[in-house]
Design an enzyme around this catalytic site. Structure first.
Site, PDB file in Angstrom:
ATOM      1  N   ASP A 146      -5.564   8.735  10.259  1.00 30.51           N
ATOM      2  CA  ASP A 146      -4.169   8.440  10.554  1.00 30.51           C
ATOM      3  C   ASP A 146      -3.768   8.909  11.942  1.00 30.51           C
ATOM      4  O   ASP A 146      -4.126  10.009  12.373  1.00 30.51           O
ATOM      5  CB  ASP A 146      -3.251   9.102   9.524  1.00 30.51           C
ATOM      6  N   GLU A 156       0.861  -1.186   0.000  1.00 32.21           N
ATOM      7  CA  GLU A 156       0.000   0.000   0.000  1.00 32.21           C
ATOM      8  C   GLU A 156       0.894   1.233   0.000  1.00 32.21           C
ATOM      9  O   GLU A 156       1.793   1.350   0.831  1.00 32.21           O
ATOM     10  CB  GLU A 156      -0.856   0.067   1.260  1.00 32.21           C
TER      11      GLU A 156
END
Length: 264
Positions: free
Chosen positions: A59, A48
């Site tokens: 995040d 990824e």
């Protein structure tokens, strides 16, 4: 090799697939490429590549710090696509993980075409749901790209069924309620979520958020088809200014995680 083929190969080897993440452009564009290639060489089955974004709501602090440094250094979407091209050239399935706003700004059909041209396998879209992603579904179909949507412990069974029906490649199961980041222990919510997801789809299910070492990878691999690791890899780059040392750390971590998924 496609994402599906990578998961099938891992299953034939009686283990989970190891999926590794780094953001493009950190610590530099070339540095990220070198890091990702090191992860491939050491045992990652699928890669990824994060598209750095200024408002990364999912995040945690580790990935936020790396993405911010990449943005401050001037990384652009074209650099993400160059990174995809370099990593996909290894033969490893390469996905982009991205928030949706940058794709809309770039142009959905245009991005899909450029991603496919670079050899990318598809997108993981943490803030895009299938019922609001018709443009992406159409563009992905037009360019034979995978669509990886997320399910969470809070998802209803109906929501999981709807989401998995729109996925192609694998299903991303978020193991914890919260942001990304390595954790001392894995979530006890992950196993039940994977079971609920397996009940409605034949697609492989990868678990992300929290895995940071081989023992945790083995635990997750005992019930999931894929073990997804991001923050722990990013930490290797944050902790080592010297790129040679950073690459050694990435290699060592990948080998530990790969041994973990094999031993499950």
């Amino acid at each position: 090799m496609t994402v599906s083929t990578a998961f099938e190969k891992a299953r034939a080897d009686e283990r989970a697939a190891l999926v590794g993440y780094l953001p493009a452009g950190f610590p530099s564009v070339d540095g990220a490429i070198d890091g990702l290639r090191a992860m491939v060489d050491a045992g990652c089955d699928v890669i990824e590549i994060g598209l750095p974004y200024s408002d990364p709501v999912m995040d945690g602090p580790t990935i936020q710090a790396a993405a911010q440094r990449a943005l401050e250094a001037g990384v652009r979407t074209r650099d993400v696509l160059r990174t995809v091209e370099a990593v996909a050239a290894t033969g490893t399935p390469t996905l982009v993980m991205t928030y949706w706003n940058p794709i809309e700004r770039y142009g959905v059909a245009r991005f899909a075409a450029h991603l496919a041209s670079a050899g990318g396998s598809g997108l993981i879209t943490p803030d895009l749901t299938p019922d609001s992603g018709a443009h992406w579904v159409a563009a992905a179909d037009a360019h034979d790209l995978d669509r990886v949507f997320l399910v969470a412990p809070s998802s209803t069974d109906e929501r999981i069924a709807m989401t998995t029906a729109a996925c192609r490649g694998f299903v991303y199961a978020t193991a914890v309620m919260g942001v990304t980041g390595a954790r001392a222990t894995t979530s006890d919510l992950a196993g039940p979520l994977v079971a609920r997801t397996h009940a409605v789809t034949d697609l492989p299910v990868g678990v992300g958020l929290g895995v940071s070492n081989g023992d945790q990878a083995a635990e997750v691999a005992s019930y999931a088809d894929g073990v997804i690791v991001g923050s722990a890899f990013v930490r290797c780059l944050l902790d080592h200014d010297d790129m040679t040392q950073a690459l050694r750390a990435l290699t060592a971590l990948t080998e530990d995680l790969a041994e973990g998924v094999r031993s499950a």
